[in-house]
Design an enzyme around this catalytic site. Structure first.
Site, PDB file in Angstrom:
ATOM      1  N   SER A  34      16.424  -2.821   2.328  1.00  0.00           N
ATOM      2  CA  SER A  34      17.482  -3.821   2.456  1.00  0.00           C
ATOM      3  C   SER A  34      18.157  -4.140   1.129  1.00  0.00           C
ATOM      4  CB  SER A  34      16.917  -5.095   3.083  1.00  0.00           C
ATOM      5  OG  SER A  34      15.858  -5.629   2.297  1.00  0.00           O
ATOM      6  N   THR A  35      17.382  -4.245   0.056  1.00  0.00           N
ATOM      7  CA  THR A  35      17.980  -4.558  -1.242  1.00  0.00           C
ATOM      8  C   THR A  35      18.757  -3.362  -1.778  1.00  0.00           C
ATOM      9  OG1 THR A  35      16.062  -5.986  -1.644  1.00  0.00           O
ATOM     10  CG2 THR A  35      17.523  -5.595  -3.497  1.00  0.00           C
ATOM     11  N   ASP A  85      16.222   0.706  -7.171  1.00  0.00           N
ATOM     12  CA  ASP A  85      15.501   0.557  -5.916  1.00  0.00           C
ATOM     13  C   ASP A  85      14.810  -0.802  -5.896  1.00  0.00           C
ATOM     14  OD1 ASP A  85      14.502   1.158  -3.432  1.00  0.00           O
ATOM     15  OD2 ASP A  85      13.194   2.786  -4.089  1.00  0.00           O
ATOM     16  N   LYS A  98       5.522   0.028  -3.240  1.00  0.00           N
ATOM     17  CA  LYS A  98       6.730   0.386  -2.508  1.00  0.00           C
ATOM     18  C   LYS A  98       6.325   1.179  -1.266  1.00  0.00           C
ATOM     19  CE  LYS A  98      10.146   2.111  -4.769  1.00  0.00           C
ATOM     20  NZ  LYS A  98      11.017   1.301  -3.877  1.00  0.00           N
ATOM     21  N   GLY A 101       9.476   0.754   3.770  1.00  0.00           N
ATOM     22  CA  GLY A 101      10.437   1.477   4.598  1.00  0.00           C
ATOM     23  C   GLY A 101      10.060   2.926   4.834  1.00  0.00           C
ATOM     24  N   GLU A 107      11.032   8.361  -2.852  1.00  0.00           N
ATOM     25  CA  GLU A 107      11.288   7.359  -3.885  1.00  0.00           C
ATOM     26  C   GLU A 107      10.520   7.705  -5.159  1.00  0.00           C
ATOM     27  OE1 GLU A 107      12.082   3.477  -0.987  1.00  0.00           O
ATOM     28  OE2 GLU A 107      10.096   3.814  -1.839  1.00  0.00           O
ATOM     29  N   LYS A 125       8.603 -11.351  -4.788  1.00  0.00           N
ATOM     30  CA  LYS A 125       7.930 -10.058  -4.944  1.00  0.00           C
ATOM     31  C   LYS A 125       7.062  -9.981  -6.209  1.00  0.00           C
ATOM     32  CE  LYS A 125      10.022  -8.297  -1.311  1.00  0.00           C
ATOM     33  NZ  LYS A 125      11.015  -9.309  -0.974  1.00  0.00           N
TER      34      LYS A 125
END
Length: 224
Positions: A34-35, A85, A98, A101, A107, A125
């Site tokens: 989302s970010t 990211d 991470k 998603g 990534e 976070k």
């Protein structure tokens, strides 16, 4: 400010961070989530300055292309100058969790190639010890049960993320109830389990900069 507003603020801050550093041959790595999506949308405002991007997921590649931003295969570029990211967690050393998603492997590949990794996240976070967020592990499907048993031996509670298949055709195990006081050692230990593709600890290659959205503005953090 809401969490969405904080994410928007750090996405814009990342754009302003890299804009003066962009050159004609700059390549920007783009994350997933989302970010990262908000950063992609912001990047569209200066797409005329963007020579090339590489994406860490099919979803991000599609979003970039929909904005008319050029996307290249990582194998066709000589370097990645910036990787932007989000993160599910970060500690003060900018070691991350991470993979919420399910794009952790790609990534991690783009982050490994990037000269500068800029993480963007809201203040929720930032944690003292990683592991409150379940740690994702990408696993070859036939090894799922074996890997789960080995993760139990390490002290975690692995749960199969049902219905999720990664862009690489693999499955995800999420490790719950698993505090990680030594991320470097744990990243290597999990990766050494046969059948693991990689895990969501970004400790061997942490972020270089964390742009953290707070109620009082965006803070710029570097590793302690």
């Amino acid at each position: 400010m809401s969490q969405d507003q904080l994410k928007q603020a750090v996405a814009l801050a990342a754009l302003e961070y890299i804009r003066p550093l962009l050159e004609n041959d700059s390549v920007i790595g783009i994350g997933t989530g989302s970010t990262a999506n908000l950063f992609i949308d912001a990047l569209a405002s200066i797409k005329g300055l963007v020579n090339a991007t590489v994406a860490s997921s099919e979803a991000s590649a599609s979003r970039l292309k929909n904005h008319g931003i050029p996307v290249y295969d990582l194998n066709t570029v000589n370097q990645v100058d910036f990787y932007i990211d989000g993160a599910d967690e970060s500690n003060a050393a900018l070691q991350l969790i991470k993979g919420g998603g399910a794009a952790l492997t790609r990534e991690k590949i783009v982050a490994a190639v990037a000269a500068r990794f800029i993480c963007i996240a809201d203040e929720s976070k930032l944690v003292h010890t990683l592991g409150q967020f379940p740690l994702p592990v990408e696993v070859i499907p036939m090894a799922r049960s074996h890997v789960a048993r080995e993760l139990v031996k390490l002290g975690g509670d692995p749960i199969y993320r049902e219905g999720v298949v990664t862009d690489n055709g693999n499955v995800i195990l999420d490790i719950y109830n698993f505090p990680i006081p030594q991320p470097l050692a744990m990243e290597q230990k999990i990766n050494n389990i046969t059948g693991v593709v990689t895990n969501g600890l970004f400790a061997l290659r942490p972020a270089d900069v964390l742009l953290l959205g707070t109620a009082s503005g965006v803070r710029t953090l570097t590793a302690e």
